[in-house]
Write an enzyme that holds these catalytic residues in place. Structure first.
Site, short mmCIF file in Angstrom:
data_model
loop_
_atom_site.label_atom_id
_atom_site.label_comp_id
_atom_site.label_asym_id
_atom_site.label_seq_id
_atom_site.Cartn_x
_atom_site.Cartn_y
_atom_site.Cartn_z
N ASP A 35 0.81 -1.22 0.00
CA ASP A 35 0.00 0.00 0.00
C ASP A 35 0.84 1.26 0.00
O ASP A 35 0.31 2.36 -0.20
CB ASP A 35 -0.86 0.03 1.27
CG ASP A 35 -2.14 -0.75 1.11
OD1 ASP A 35 -2.64 -0.82 -0.01
OD2 ASP A 35 -2.62 -1.29 2.12
C1 BGC Z 1 0.47 1.24 6.27
C2 BGC Z 1 0.14 0.03 5.44
C3 BGC Z 1 -1.34 -0.08 5.29
C4 BGC Z 1 -1.91 1.22 4.76
C5 BGC Z 1 -3.40 1.15 4.57
C6 BGC Z 1 -0.19 2.46 5.71
O1 BGC Z 1 0.04 3.57 6.54
O2 BGC Z 1 1.87 1.41 6.32
O3 BGC Z 1 0.68 -1.13 6.03
O4 BGC Z 1 -1.65 -1.12 4.43
O5 BGC Z 1 -1.58 2.28 5.61
O6 BGC Z 1 -4.16 1.60 5.56
C1 NOJ Z 2 -1.45 -3.78 5.55
C2 NOJ Z 2 -2.66 -3.85 4.70
O1 NOJ Z 2 -3.76 -4.27 5.47
C3 NOJ Z 2 -2.46 -4.79 3.54
O2 NOJ Z 2 -3.58 -4.78 2.72
C4 NOJ Z 2 -1.22 -4.42 2.78
O3 NOJ Z 2 -1.04 -5.35 1.76
C5 NOJ Z 2 -0.01 -4.37 3.68
N1 NOJ Z 2 -0.27 -3.51 4.78
C6 NOJ Z 2 1.25 -3.92 2.95
O4 NOJ Z 2 1.22 -2.57 2.66
#
Ligand code: BGC
Ligand code: NOJ
Length: 809
Positions: free
Chosen positions: A484
């Site tokens: 993400d």
């Molecule tokens: C986090 C991710 C997460 C994303 C979505 C980001 O701040 O680092 O791990 O998937 O937010 O909410």
């Molecule tokens: C947490 C999110 O819930 C997931 O959807 C994502 O793939 C990982 N972070 C990596 O960014």
């Protein structure tokens, strides 16, 4: 250093001190009604949706942390009050233990020869928490004790409750009855639900007004009514409604007393809301209160819950000579899979429950580790998820569990999302053989009238990738793929802007090699499925697209010794040797190797060797290296994190199993197990003071070598690591793989796991699989004593309920 121990016999983790590095929590509830409870009694509960139907208040960022939940006070005349769970009082105890079990938590404590045992759980099929408290006088004199049980109501919507005081300080309402306090805020208008807090005994008084209970400058540690030993039977009007019951207890030496407190939720049909004008109809609560009047009912309900788990967990068990392996496979990993399936990423001590609902990709992946437990619930979930797909195959990124509608705030544009649906559905089909699901009519974008068979949704998913290719023939990344934080079309320069929604949701240039790996793996699975369904033309089309994608990866997605990560919006490579930082990323190594891309030329092996060389640290495989040291707007959130944290080079546990699984594809059992073990809670337990989060579950990230405190975990419980770790250990390493026509058995073991037995219930048949590992790669199978060619154990004829398989490696 450890702060407790695993009690495998009872399937519990026993925490021996309230002073754990962080609150160590457990989950209560299996369906619809859930609670979070820490090892000091903190937490909250909710009906279905942690944001919209929150029962009790929990203060985030509180100091001290975790001062909120279900409050119990014991005060012997003339002595300092104390709490069986240690908090809220925080009075030093003579004895303390917290036993987190499967769906229940027990506190066992003692102070001045008064012993307390408090068991919290949510009974199957009820929407209430049971808190069953036993007090025992272990002293030589009679004891007179004041017992208080209390909760502070949340005014339903947790976000609004924490912000909208100008309204909320006026709306709070309660109704009281002897031993039952009802929370009825907003029931007079549009709500048809209420909550209650009851105790199965006569009470000597109550409070429902928080300020009256706590007193001026009061806090939950020492409410003035508790210290004073009196109650005013206050009635809340607005302000902060609570429910507090006061009970006077007398215990002779050796004598015991038992109390059952219930914290429950009930709904009424809208046209039957009131039993008299302005009076809430309470039969829903009454039925449950009556059920638990006798404490034996609480024991029976807990026993029922335990057998439920015994039955569930009997679907897959291993028995080896390595207790850490057995306890993870047989208990904790599967338990965490149930929790992640239920919660997605909504409610934990790191997810506030007020933000995201259910994630599309998250839920699809959680299902991979859950489907064997309760296939029917997985089926239902698949249909819910598919309904937030749009007609062009793209999908909403999240949906609210209460409404089941796509979340417009975040929208769509995460271009990996659609393919996860294929992964989930194929896993369901292989587990159950229930092809009827493909004919289920599912709407697009939840719109009535747009229904199409689920199979059509799969087609849309696969074709979405095929229709969104970039300049190198690789998939366009959109807002982001699985990572993400790799936001290649965002370009944010404003502080505080969300990387998830800023910038265009598409872009014609930025491409993802990771999605390419996913497409090869899941596109192939979809093509196989089409062949099974005799859809030869569609299978051929997708086979061709998969072949083209492999070629694109080998030509433009390979960087000499590993797979490239992406191309940014300017067409520059991300995750290659030419990059100053972020030269190698874990995700494409895992997925492209699992997909076998370039297998003939030994690319997967080369990539995995590079992973070991560059990314493997003591605490697991890091996400990338070298970590980014400065912000790059063309890369997005990933460069917003300090080096070694989160997506910027921590051990992001979720994708470690991909590497491990890919290792098993190459037959490298030592390497596969090595990666498995490095992040596995039962192995990490010894380092709890460094790791800090719960030693019985996976956390999302563990700080990497570039961080100030490598090995420190963050964000426990709600992580896709759980499902993928279970897929890894159960299907790849132990190698028991559900398949369309039977159970495939392909263990890939390290030498140290010499001999073991797996019991697997699959489509109603109990398989006992005894594996003897002589270090070889090709399994030799015997089925019920007779040699079997290949590694597929076909489904037995109707009526056969047990199979015995001998495996030699
Ligand atoms: C986090 C991710 C997460 C994303 C979505 C980001 O701040 O680092 O791990 O998937 O937010 O909410
Ligand atoms: C947490 C999110 O819930 C997931 O959807 C994502 O793939 C990982 N972070 C990596 O960014």
């Amino acid at each position: 250093m450890k702060f407790g121990y695993f009690d495998d016999e009872n399937r519990e983790y026993v925490v021996e001190t309230p002073a754990t590095p962080l609150p160590w929590i457990n989950y209560l509830g299996n369906q619809d009604f859930f609670g979070l409870i820490s090892n000091t009694g903190g937490g909250y509960c909710f009906y279905r949706d942690a944001k919209l139907r929150r029962l009790i208040r929990y203060r985030y960022q509180n100091v001290p942390a975790d001062m909120g939940g279900r409050f119990f006070y014991l005060r012997e005349l003339g002595k300092t009050p104390w709490s069986p769970a240690f908090l809220p009082c925080g009075t030093a105890l003579d004895r303390y233990r917290c036993r987190h079990g499967l769906g229940y938590t027990v506190f066992e404590s003692e102070k001045d020869h008064l012993a307390a045992s408090l068991t919290a759980f949510i009974p199957l099929h009820e929407t209430c928490e049971v808190h069953s408290l036993t007090l025992k006088n272990n002293g030589k004199q009679e004891k007179e004790i004041e017992l208080w049980g209390a909760v502070e109501w949340c005014l339903w919507n947790a976000a609004d409750d924490a912000a909208n005081f100008q309204r909320n300080l006026n709306t709070g309402e309660v109704e009281t009855e002897p031993s039952v306090i009802y929370h009825t805020t907003e029931y007079r208008e549009r709500r048809d639900h209420y909550a209650w807090f009851s105790v199965n005994t006569h009470t000597d008084g109550f409070e429902t007004d928080r300020d009256e209970f706590l007193g001026p400058f009061g806090d939950w540690r020492a409410p003035r009514r508790v210290t004073a030993g009196q109650s005013k039977n206050s009635e809340a009007h607005g302000g902060a409604p609570i429910a507090a019951h006061r009970i006077t207890v007398k215990l002779e030496p050796g004598e015991e007393a038992r109390y059952v407190f219930l914290l429950g939720y009930a709904e009424n049909p809208r046209d039957q809301k009131f039993s008299a004008p302005g009076v809430v109809r309470k039969d829903g609560a009454r039925r449950v209160v009556d059920r638990f009047l006798n404490p034996a009912a609480a024991d029976a309900a807990l026993a029922e819950l335990k057998s439920y788990w015994t039955e569930l967990l009997s679907v897959y068990t291993v028995s080896s000579k390595e207790p850490r392996l057995d306890r993870m496979v047989n208990i904790w990993n599967q338990y965490q899979c149930m929790v992640t399936f239920n919660m997605s990423r909504s409610a934990s001590y790191f997810e506030s429950g007020m933000g995201r609902g259910m994630g599309f990709r998250d839920s699809c992946q959680d299902l991979l580790g859950f489907v064997h437990l309760i296939p029917d619930r997985a089926r239902e979930r698949i249909l819910d998820i598919a309904a937030v797909q749009k007609p062009d195959g793209s999908t909403y990124h999240q949906y609210q569990p209460l409404t089941k509608r796509g979340n417009n705030d975040i929208g769509s544009g995460f271009n990996d999302d659609p393919l996860w649906l294929v992964a989930a559905v194929c896993a369901y089909l292989r587990e159950t053989g229930d092809f009827s699901i493909l004919e289920e009519l599912v709407p697009f974008d939840s719109r009535p009238g747009s229904e199409a068979p689920l199979l059509e949704h799969l087609r849309c998913s696969v074709h979405f990738t095929m229709n969104h290719l970039g300049p190198h023939g690789l998939p366009l990344i959109g807002r982001a793929d699985w990572n993400d934080c790799l936001n290649l079309n965002c370009f944010s320069e404003e502080p505080g802007e969300s990387f998830q929604v800023t910038g265009p949701s598409d872009g014609a240039v930025a491409e993802s090699v990771f999605i390419a790996g996913m497409f090869v793996k899941y596109g192939r699975e979809y093509a196989d499925l089409c062949r099974r369904l005799k859809l030869g033309d569609e299978a051929a089309r997708v086979d061709q697209a998969v072949a083209d994608m492999e070629k694109a990866v080998l030509t433009d997605g390979w960087d000499g010794a590993w797979y490239l990560r992406a191309y940014d919006a300017a067409g520059n490579p991300v995750g290659g040797e030419s990059c100053a930082e972020g030269q190698i990323f874990i995700e494409p190594q895992g997925f492209c190797a699992m997909a076998g891309i370039g297998g003939a030329e030994g690319r997967p092996q080369k990539a995995l060797d590079s992973v070991r060389k560059h990314l493997l640290g003591d605490y697991g495989v890091e996400l990338l290296t070298p970590c980014y040291t400065a912000y790059h707007k063309e890369l997005g959130e990933i460069t917003s994190y300090p080096p070694g944290y989160k997506e910027n080079g921590s051990v992001f546990c979720h994708n470690n199993p991909w590497i491990s699984i890919a290792e098993t594809e190459l037959g490298r059992g030592e390497e596969a197990f090595d990666v498995y073990r490095r992040i596995c809670p039962a192995w990490v337990e010894e380092r709890s003071e460094i790791h800090r989060t719960e030693p019985y579950v996976y956390s999302q990230t563990v700080a990497g070598r570039a961080a100030a405190r490598p090995g420190e975990a963050k964000n426990s419980w709600l992580t896709g690591t759980s499902a993928w770790s279970f897929v890894n250990i159960s299907q790849a390493i132990l190698g028991i793989q559900p398949d369309y026509d039977g159970l495939r058995i392909r263990p890939c073991l390290p030498r140290e796991l010499g001999e073991l037995t797996v019991c697997r219930r699959f489509r109603g048949v109990d398989y006992t699989i005894h594996i003897r590992n002589g270090g070889g790669h090709r399994p030799q199978l015997r089925l019920n004593g007779l040699p079997l060619a290949g590694d597929l154990v076909p489904l037995p004829p109707e009526g056969v309920k047990t199979c015995h398989v001998e495996v030699r490696l």
